[in-house]
Design an enzyme around this catalytic site. Structure first.
Site, PDB file in Angstrom:
ATOM      1  N   ASP A 111       0.818  -1.221   0.000  1.00 13.06           N
ATOM      2  CA  ASP A 111       0.000   0.000   0.000  1.00 13.06           C
ATOM      3  C   ASP A 111       0.849   1.268   0.000  1.00 13.06           C
ATOM      4  O   ASP A 111       0.660   2.155   0.844  1.00 13.06           O
ATOM      5  CB  ASP A 111      -0.927   0.017   1.216  1.00 13.06           C
ATOM      6  N   GLU A 119     -11.111   1.087  -3.758  1.00 11.09           N
ATOM      7  CA  GLU A 119     -10.429   1.481  -2.525  1.00 11.09           C
ATOM      8  C   GLU A 119      -9.178   2.275  -2.878  1.00 11.09           C
ATOM      9  O   GLU A 119      -8.934   2.605  -4.037  1.00 11.09           O
ATOM     10  CB  GLU A 119     -10.057   0.221  -1.716  1.00 11.09           C
TER      11      GLU A 119
END
Length: 538
Positions: A14, A195
């Site tokens: 991420d 997301e």
């Protein structure tokens, strides 16, 4: 002149990137590992070093009780008004209820926080709670001086979309207060699982970048643009901007969750997460790693990879300086007052209840605490596995009095999958050596090897991993030869793909030291060194 991906090997997912002057910083998720968030620094986008883990005290982060693969998700790092801003989620629950076997409400708890610092290495402020409406929060600083908080919106209702789109709300950057009401600005595409939002402004367009397709083999970076921050957004005409979906045999798989940075010379680069499957089992024991590659803006104003085919690149040619794929060799003698930077522990901010580097100078003392499956106070200190093949060893002094006391060398993914070579005692008080393995079969299972009687005194413990294969060895303090256990173990279970049903799996394999005392007496174990050697980026 090449960069070989991944630039951050091993569990580093991420990524969020920012450029301040000539310095680049990448923040990555740490989930249940403490301290929270890893921030790496580079001057050339090729060579990176860890500079800080900013969430390092109880007032900022306490993850005791957080389930596996919860905790700190998807940090966002930005710089505005002379300060660094870090936004992150602390995920407290990952679960779903069922009604008569049907899919019920998916009740999850995501708390989003904001911390700031004038300097990247701190001190970082105490957190301000922003919202809890979904995960993957990010800040966008518009050119009119206003700042906006983005996050995905979670819909827990039975039959709901779960991933309900991206919401935006204005944020007062002086105190973290949110202004007005949140607005749904993008509902996502047919790939679903929308997301990881990031927003950029270029030539009067707002460019929204999101992750879609889920974090497995269909993961993708998707972009859309609008003239207004609130939309409507038109989706990139080519489909995903970057993905490995459908590209069998590609060395980098699971590519997605990206972020963009512009260099001082005007080039655009994307960082993104990726996974490298083992060749036989097709499992990613190194977890989700961070890669980077240059991008280009087309004449139509859309972003694309250099060749336009949206493929991740294992090797980036003609980059700034070259970076060699060098083996890692790290030996920690535990002769300082602080833990070597490669190591982390699990969940708790009360590190002094787990270990000490001063109680016995020259040793890492682990205090026997809860089980190796505990979600609260587990005495386990470990570092990332960063290559498919590696060796690690340590020496431990430990005198267990009964079977509830154990200490040793562990290869660990989470509480449901690990291989643990440990010293304990049998019913007669004889010191023995055993391996406890947690195997993620459909119902879960624990397997224990036959005990091996060992003499008193310090004992060396060693593990060697070669892709899917793992073996353990031991030796007395006066010996130079390793005695290898006859069993071979499956290293591939320490991966996202090997899992019990319904559990999140977002981290990666670690190797380190652990100590338990289930009697509650806190019997300590002293480790004199820890050595890790691997063969570099495979």
């Amino acid at each position: 002149m090449t960069i070989r991906n991944p630039i951050l090997p091993g569990f580093n997912p991420d990524p969020s990137i920012v450029c301040v002057g000539d310095d680049y910083y990448v923040a990555t998720s740490t989930f249940e590992w403490y301290p929270g968030v890893q921030i790496h620094h580079s001057r050339d986008l090729a060579n990176w070093r860890l500079v800080t883990r900013p969430l390092n005290r109880a007032s900022q982060l306490d993850m005791r009780g957080n389930p596996d693969s919860c905790g700190v998700w998807a940090p966002d790092l930005s710089h505005a008004n002379g300060r660094f801003h870090l936004i992150y989620s602390d995920v407290k629950r990952y679960g779903q209820t069922t009604i008569d076997g049907a899919r019920g409400a998916s009740l999850r708890d995501f708390h989003n926080y904001w911390v700031t610092s004038e300097h990247i290495d701190g001190p970082w402020s105490d957190p301000v709670h922003l919202n809890s409406s979904g995960f993957d929060p990010a800040l966008f600083h518009d050119d009119d001086g206003r700042s906006w908080l983005l996050n995905m919106l979670w819909d827990h209702r039975p039959g709901g979309r779960r991933f309900a789109g991206i919401v935006a709300q204005e944020m007062d950057l002086a105190n973290g207060g949110l202004l007005g009401e949140r607005r749904l600005i993008f509902e996502g595409t047919s790939l679903g699982f929308t997301e990881g939002p990031h927003l950029y402004k270029r030539d009067g367009w707002y460019h929204l970048l999101v992750a879609e397709g889920g974090t497995e083999r269909n993961h993708a970076v998707v972009m859309a643009r609008a003239r207004s921050l609130f939309g409507p957004y038109e989706v990139h005409p080519d489909g995903p901007v970057l993905t490995a979906a459908g590209k069998q045999g590609a060395a980098l798989q699971r590519t997605g969750h990206g972020d963009l940075v512009e260099t001082p010379t005007g080039e655009t680069w994307m960082v993104y997460l990726c996974g490298r499957p083992l060749p036989v089992s097709d499992r990613c024991v190194l977890g989700r790693e961070t890669a980077i590659q240059p991008m280009r803006w087309g004449e139509d104003g859309w972003l694309r990879t250099l060749d336009g085919d949206a493929s991740p690149e294992l090797v980036v040619e003609d980059a700034t300086p070259s970076v060699a794929s060098e083996p890692q060799r790290e030996r920690s003698a535990f002769d300082t007052a602080t833990l070597p930077e490669a190591f982390q522990w699990l969940r708790t901010p009360e590190a002094d209840r787990l270990f000490s580097l001063t109680a016995r100078p020259g040793y890492l003392r682990l205090y026997g605490r809860e089980t190796i499956g505990s979600h609260f106070t587990q005495s386990l200190v470990a570092r990332r596995q960063q290559a498919f093949a590696y060796a690690a060893e340590t020496q431990v002094t430990f005198a267990p009095r009964h079977f509830q006391q154990a200490a040793g060398l562990v290869c660990y993914y989470n509480s449901t999958k690990f291989h643990y070579l440990h010293v304990t005692a049998d019913d007669d008080g004889q010191r023995v050596l055993q391996v406890l393995s947690a195997i993620p079969t459909p119902l879960g299972s624990s397997v224990m090897t036959q005990p091996i009687a060992i003499d008193a005194g310090p004992i060396g413990l060693r593990v060697e991993v070669d892709h899917e294969n793992l073996r353990f060895g031991y030796r007395g303090a006066a010996s130079t030869e390793w005695n290898w256990l006859p069993e071979r173990f499956d290293a591939s279970i320490l991966s996202d793909e090997a899992t019990l049903p319904g559990l999140p799996n977002f981290t990666g394999a670690f190797v380190g030291m652990a100590c338990q005392d289930l009697s509650g007496a806190g019997e300590p174990a002293d480790f004199s060194y820890f050595e890790y050697v691997d063969g570099g980026n495979d």
